[in-house]
Scaffold this motif. Structure first.
Motif, PDB file in Angstrom:
ATOM      1  N   ASN A  81      -0.126  -6.758  25.871  1.00  0.00           N
ATOM      2  CA  ASN A  81       1.052  -6.197  25.974  1.00  0.00           C
ATOM      3  C   ASN A  81       2.060  -6.943  26.912  1.00  0.00           C
ATOM      4  O   ASN A  81       2.045  -7.342  27.886  1.00  0.00           O
ATOM      5  CB  ASN A  81       0.740  -4.940  26.962  1.00  0.00           C
ATOM      6  CG  ASN A  81       1.959  -3.847  26.784  1.00  0.00           C
ATOM      7  OD1 ASN A  81       3.044  -4.255  26.721  1.00  0.00           O
ATOM      8  ND2 ASN A  81       1.640  -2.671  27.053  1.00  0.00           N
TER       9      ASN A  81
ATOM     10  N   LEU B 251      -2.233   1.459  19.471  1.00  0.00           N
ATOM     11  CA  LEU B 251      -2.353   1.354  20.624  1.00  0.00           C
ATOM     12  C   LEU B 251      -1.406   0.410  21.552  1.00  0.00           C
ATOM     13  O   LEU B 251      -0.927   0.824  22.485  1.00  0.00           O
ATOM     14  CB  LEU B 251      -3.932   1.018  20.992  1.00  0.00           C
ATOM     15  CG  LEU B 251      -5.122   1.849  20.801  1.00  0.00           C
ATOM     16  CD1 LEU B 251      -6.356   1.250  21.171  1.00  0.00           C
ATOM     17  CD2 LEU B 251      -4.982   3.061  21.829  1.00  0.00           C
TER      18      LEU B 251
ATOM     19  N   ASP C 186       2.010   2.088  21.144  1.00  0.00           N
ATOM     20  CA  ASP C 186       2.358   3.156  22.253  1.00  0.00           C
ATOM     21  C   ASP C 186       2.440   2.525  23.616  1.00  0.00           C
ATOM     22  O   ASP C 186       2.307   3.492  24.665  1.00  0.00           O
ATOM     23  CB  ASP C 186       1.058   4.168  22.045  1.00  0.00           C
ATOM     24  CG  ASP C 186       1.476   4.905  20.772  1.00  0.00           C
ATOM     25  OD1 ASP C 186       2.633   5.211  19.985  1.00  0.00           O
ATOM     26  OD2 ASP C 186       0.606   5.576  20.232  1.00  0.00           O
ATOM     27  N   GLY C 187       1.878   1.408  23.890  1.00  0.00           N
ATOM     28  CA  GLY C 187       1.503   0.834  25.335  1.00  0.00           C
ATOM     29  C   GLY C 187       0.433   1.638  26.005  1.00  0.00           C
ATOM     30  O   GLY C 187       0.456   1.759  27.267  1.00  0.00           O
ATOM     31  N   GLU C 188      -0.366   1.904  25.184  1.00  0.00           N
ATOM     32  CA  GLU C 188      -1.533   2.982  25.785  1.00  0.00           C
ATOM     33  C   GLU C 188      -2.520   1.862  26.466  1.00  0.00           C
ATOM     34  O   GLU C 188      -3.066   2.168  27.388  1.00  0.00           O
ATOM     35  CB  GLU C 188      -2.278   3.718  24.671  1.00  0.00           C
ATOM     36  CG  GLU C 188      -3.578   4.447  25.084  1.00  0.00           C
ATOM     37  CD  GLU C 188      -3.403   5.635  25.858  1.00  0.00           C
ATOM     38  OE1 GLU C 188      -1.812   5.956  25.930  1.00  0.00           O
ATOM     39  OE2 GLU C 188      -3.991   6.427  26.623  1.00  0.00           O
ATOM     40  N   VAL C 189      -2.566   0.718  25.919  1.00  0.00           N
ATOM     41  CA  VAL C 189      -3.551  -0.299  26.830  1.00  0.00           C
ATOM     42  C   VAL C 189      -2.472  -1.675  26.947  1.00  0.00           C
ATOM     43  O   VAL C 189      -1.743  -1.837  26.468  1.00  0.00           O
ATOM     44  CB  VAL C 189      -4.817  -0.657  26.190  1.00  0.00           C
ATOM     45  CG1 VAL C 189      -5.695   0.508  25.921  1.00  0.00           C
ATOM     46  CG2 VAL C 189      -4.692  -1.281  24.630  1.00  0.00           C
TER      47      VAL C 189
END
Lengths: 352, 298
Positions: free
Chosen positions: A136, A222, A225-228
């Motif tokens: 990310n 993922l 969405d910037g989930e990890v």
């Protein structure tokens, strides 16, 4: 007496010829190809199937299917209607070992300019993808983690990880993170202690793994969405995610080089023609054209040398020589031999 | 034989014949339904049983059951499955009972309007609702965005890709299955019983516990049984909201088929799940009364 037999034989052969001549014209110049549908098959159709059909003067019928399990049903019930089957390399290797694919004839198909390891007895590589380490960019900027050791280093790179929920491509990174040289990975994994060592390394990282992903669509989402903050996954998916504005970058360093391939169904109605068809679509011109539709690399290295692919673009493809040199090719023999057992151990580790 | 009996005897015979004819007609009429159940339920389940006892080579074998017994992960998966199902059912009861009670007290016209709110999500695709929860609950999702924006918490709460996300999603999707039978059975309760209880000196609380709750119990038991059974085989929602950390039997069945093309192993899992479910329902019925659990409203 002997003459009579010979005569009988000749008559029989002649009759057979006549029968073949009558039976085949309708379908002799037609083969059926089956693939996974979607954007992938669209690319195959436009770059490979239809142009090759035109070049060979045959008709190619296209169908879609869900995976090797469907082929298995056809072969087991003795009603094979498919000739060429597109598949992942691992599934094809297992299907070949299981006896539901025809061995390929490499005197017909020219693989002399193929990248090493991207063809096998029962299937021929069609395009190359990589299982890479992606990060990310909002968390780590442009210079994120560059190796599996970094992926495991939670002090240097704090943040949430996502990892695959099945064993394929999941053990190799763990061993590299544990200090095993890439070319020794499968050797180590082939011993029970090596398998346990890889699993233990994953157990160590488990508290930091927020999601165990199960599909390419999921690991791309993922990152969108910037989930990890860090994830393993297939490079093409991240390119698409980045194009749609996600802050994601990846490295080919220590990535796992894998490929999709083409096989011929056991008992295919037009086996010989299918073989010629595979010979046609394995040519570098076709493979170069294919990359224009989807960011997967050619298996035929000559596709790069012909200059048909824009150089900047070529450098982004997994099988570009510069990128391939930094990667570990998936060892299908290891998977054929060990996947069932390793998968059971992996699933067990997941439920702990 | 008395004169009266002599006189009615022919009628009795005629009545019996009538009765028999009616039974036959009814049986004939229900035959298509019986056939349907046989073809769509009995045959596939029978086949499932059969497959679970076949080895890969096609011979009779107990290998699939032996593997299940020898690997600790299967035991953990079954435990998680029943745990998740039980908690989801409890949450549905806690949320659904008061809601159904409220609906049952409202005038029918308003209740029907409110019922739309219950049914609307029921008619929406499970996949869509599950993804909606993902959008709400994830790290940079709406709930964490607002909560941190308002200063309620500093670090994003881990709401999804774990047990809590799974339970939230499953409870939401299962809730209508509890409310519908429960509401039906509450509507059928005659209000005069409660008036009679009050008349006999019961406080509203007492009247509720001794009269209303037992009368609504059949609907509650039916709803809870439906929710529990559906939870046991639930796949999409726990697979997406559990983030791979909550592994249920249904997911393992999918893994076994995709990876090993192994119908036998998957069938054996199905059989064990089915038998455990039947055993559990039987136990529940012994405690609560068989017809109440399986019979719905009375």
């Amino acid at each position: 007496m002997l003459e009579r037999k010979l005569l009988n034989c000749t008559v029989a052969v002649a009759a057979l010829h006549a029968a073949v001549a009558f039976a085949l014209p309708a379908s002799a110049d037609e083969i059926t190809v089956v693939s996974f549908g979607g954007a992938y098959q669209e690319a195959q159709s436009k770059a490979l199937f239809q142009p090759a059909a035109k070049a060979l003067g045959i008709t190619v019928r296209e169908e879609t299917y869900g995976g090797i399990a469907d082929l298995r049903l056809q072969v087991k019930s003795g009603a094979v209607t498919w000739d060429v089957v597109a598949s992942g390399s691992g599934s094809a290797a297992r299907a070949g070992a299981e006896g539901i694919l025809e061995p390929l004839d490499y005197s017909v198909i020219d693989v002399s300019t193929f990248q090493k390891g991207l063809y096998q007895d029962f299937c021929m590589g069609g395009d190359v993808f990589s299982t890479v380490l992606a990060w990310n960019t909002k968390t780590y900027g442009d210079n994120g983690p560059q190796s599996w050791a970094d992926f495991w280093d939670v002090t240097k790179f704090p943040g949430k990880r996502a990892y695959r929920n099945s064993v394929a491509g999941a053990l190799e990174p763990a061993l590299m993170a544990d200090g095993v040289a890439p070319d020794k990975v499968y050797e180590v994994l082939s011993t029970p202690e090596g398998l346990e060592r890889a699993l233990n390394k994953i157990r160590e990282l488990k508290p930091h793994i927020a999601v165990w992903w199960s599909s390419g669509a999921q690991h791309a989402q993922l990152m969108v969405d910037g989930e990890v903050d860090m994830v393993t996954g297939w490079n093409g998916r991240f390119d698409v995610a980045a194009k749609s504005g996600a802050g994601v970058k990846y490295t080919f360093n220590q990535a796992l080089l894998d490929y999709d391939c083409y096989a011929i169904a056991k008992g295919a109605p037009h086996k010989d023609l299918a073989m010629k068809f595979l010979a046609e679509i394995s040519k570098p011109e076709y493979q170069a054209e294919f990359t224009k539709y989807i960011t997967y690399g050619p298996t035929n290295v000559k596709a790069y040398e012909l200059g048909l692919i824009d150089d900047d673009y070529a450098r982004k493809l997994p099988s570009h020589p510069d990128n391939a040199a930094r990667q570990l090719p998936i060892d299908l023999q290891w998977y054929i031999k060990n996947e069932a057992e390793a998968s059971a151990a992996y699933q067990n580790m997941l439920t702990e | 034989m008395s004169a009266a009996a002599r006189e009615t005897a022919p009628y009795a015979a005629a009545l019996r014949a009538d009765d028999l004819r009616e039974r036959r007609t009814l049986f004939g009429l229900s035959l298509p339904a019986l056939l349907l159940v046989f073809v769509t339920l009995v045959v596939p389940v029978g086949w499932l049983f059969w497959l679970s006892f076949l080895s890969d080579a096609g011979e009779f074998s107990l290998e699939h059951y032996r593997r299940m017994a020898s690997q600790a992960s299967y035991l953990r998966i079954f435990r998680t499955t029943f745990e998740v199902s039980l908690i989801t059912t409890s949450l549905c009861i806690l949320l659904g009972y008061p809601l159904a009670y409220l609906l049952a007290q409202l005038p029918r016209r308003i209740a029907a309007l409110c019922m739309i709110a219950v049914l609307l999500p029921f008619w929406t695709s499970v996949l869509v609702r599950t993804y909606a929860w993902l959008v709400l609950l994830q790290r940079q999702g709406i709930i964490n965005g607002w909560g941190m924006g308002l200063g309620l918490w500093d670090e994003p709460l881990p709401l999804v890709h774990n047990m809590s996300g799974t339970l939230i999603g499953m409870t939401h999707i299962m809730l209508p299955y509890l409310i519908l039978p429960l509401y039906g059975s509450m509507r059928a309760i005659d209000g005069d019983y409660l008036k009679a209880a009050a008349n006999l000196g019961a406080s509203p609380t007492r009247a509720f516990w001794t009269v209303y709750l037992p009368l609504s119990f059949p609907g509650l038991a039916a709803g809870a049984a439906i929710v529990f059974i559906l939870c046991l085989g639930f796949y999409i929602t726990p697979a997406l909201l559990g983030g791979g950390r909550v592994i249920l039997v249904s997911m393992r069945i999918a893994t076994d088929i995709e990876l090993f093309f192994n119908w036998g192993a998957a069938s054996a899992l199905g059989v064990v799940l089915l038998l455990l479910t039947v055993a559990l329902l039987y136990l529940a019925s012994r405690v609560a009364g068989f017809d109440r659990v399986l019979g719905g409203t009375k």
